[in-house]
Design an enzyme around this catalytic site. Structure first.
Site, PDB file in Angstrom:
ATOM      1  N   ASP A  46      -6.090   2.929   8.595  1.00  0.00           N
ATOM      2  CA  ASP A  46      -5.187   3.842   9.095  1.00  0.00           C
ATOM      3  C   ASP A  46      -5.435   5.114   8.233  1.00  0.00           C
ATOM      4  OD1 ASP A  46      -2.723   5.647   8.892  1.00  0.00           O
ATOM      5  OD2 ASP A  46      -1.844   3.831  10.260  1.00  0.00           O
TER       6      ASP A  46
ATOM      7  N   ARG B 224       1.951   7.403  16.290  1.00  0.00           N
ATOM      8  CA  ARG B 224       1.959   6.446  17.289  1.00  0.00           C
ATOM      9  C   ARG B 224       2.793   5.353  17.281  1.00  0.00           C
ATOM     10  NH1 ARG B 224      -4.000   3.760  18.406  1.00  0.00           N
ATOM     11  NH2 ARG B 224      -3.289   2.697  16.588  1.00  0.00           N
TER      12      ARG B 224
ATOM     13  N   THR C 195       3.623   0.428  21.430  1.00  0.00           N
ATOM     14  CA  THR C 195       3.189   1.000  22.471  1.00  0.00           C
ATOM     15  C   THR C 195       1.911   1.585  22.288  1.00  0.00           C
ATOM     16  OG1 THR C 195       4.397   2.768  22.570  1.00  0.00           O
ATOM     17  CG2 THR C 195       5.529   0.932  23.719  1.00  0.00           C
TER      18      THR C 195
ATOM     19  N   ASP D 124      -2.574   7.031   6.176  1.00  0.00           N
ATOM     20  CA  ASP D 124      -2.304   6.024   5.079  1.00  0.00           C
ATOM     21  C   ASP D 124      -3.269   6.167   3.906  1.00  0.00           C
ATOM     22  OD1 ASP D 124       0.200   5.218   6.041  1.00  0.00           O
ATOM     23  OD2 ASP D 124      -0.563   3.274   6.887  1.00  0.00           O
TER      24      ASP D 124
END
Ligand code: PRP
Ligand code: URA
Length: 219
Positions: A210, A107, A111, A213
């Protein structure tokens, strides 16, 4: 004829328990990876519930009997890189003969739009039932782009034509599910738990942060 989009929210006690452990911020990468894999195995059990069966005859130590085995289409697992990789081993535990394709999407931080950087799918993908896996469905952008790519690939290969894709995610946001359903109502979606909403950075709330991560320890 328009299709009804009916995502299955699994809400199984074992799935909810393991996702709660994944959410905890003190859960480290090793445990997070193991939990993601275990949740994928549990979800795979549900997502394969409709596989067609055929009758076969086998010889037990007692007698000959008619019994059932899986028939029909072969399977492919397609993780969305990176985080989807954390679900592949858990899926292969139940469906070891499945082929594995890879699609790399990230991603854009500004945006939240998906950028494709890698795509390698089994050459006979159009003959397979495809299960796409990614722990997170947030805005839905990555999952929509991936289903687009698979359908496009199937059209190019032009064998069986009709796409047969399922999408499995551990946590979904209502916004992402709605967006996905609008574009790909024909794709069956399996969700571990449905969360509340997205925040202003398009992270799922409460979510787990995330996923990539946390699986790979990159933050
Ligand atoms: C995460 C996640 C999904 C995507 C979901 O990947 O694994 O692929 O975001 O968000 P969306 O529904 O808004 O598209 P990310 O882009 O962080 O890449 P990574 O797996 O490489 O960390
Ligand atoms: N991707 C993630 O890994 N987590 C989110 O909450 C949203 C997108």
């Amino acid at each position: 004829m328009s299709q009804t989009f009916e995502p299955q929210i699994l809400n199984h006690p074992l799935i909810q328990h393991k996702i709660s452990l994944m959410r905890k911020k003190e859960t480290g990468s090793k445990d997070f990876r193991e939990l993601a894999s275990e949740v994928a195995t549990l979800m795979c059990y549900e997502a394969t519930r409709d596989l067609p069966l055929k009758e076969v005859t086998v010889e037990t130590p007692i007698c000959r009997c008619k019994t059932k085995m899986i028939a029909g289409r072969k399977l492919a697992i397609v993780p969305i890189l990176r985080a989807g990789l954390g679900m592949v081993d858990g899926m292969l535990t139940l469906i070891p003969a499945a082929k594995v394709g890879h699609i790399g999407l990230y991603r854009d931080e500004e945006t939240a739009k998906p950028i494709e950087y890698f795509c390698k799918l089994p050459c006979d993908i159009s003959e397979r039932e495809v299960i796409v896996v990614d722990p997170m469905l947030a805005t839905g952008g990555s999952a929509i782009a991936l289903a687009d790519t698979i359908k496009r690939t199937e059209e190019i290969i032009k064998k069986h034509g009709a796409a047969n894709i399922k999408f499995m995610c551990i946590i979904a946001a209502p916004e992402g599910l709605a967006a996905f359903g609008k574009v790909h109502p024909d794709v069956k979606v399996y969700v571990g738990v449905l969360d509340e909403k997205l925040n202003d950075r398009n992270y799922i709330v409460p979510g787990l942060g995330d996923a990539g991560d946390r699986i790979f320890g990159t933050k």
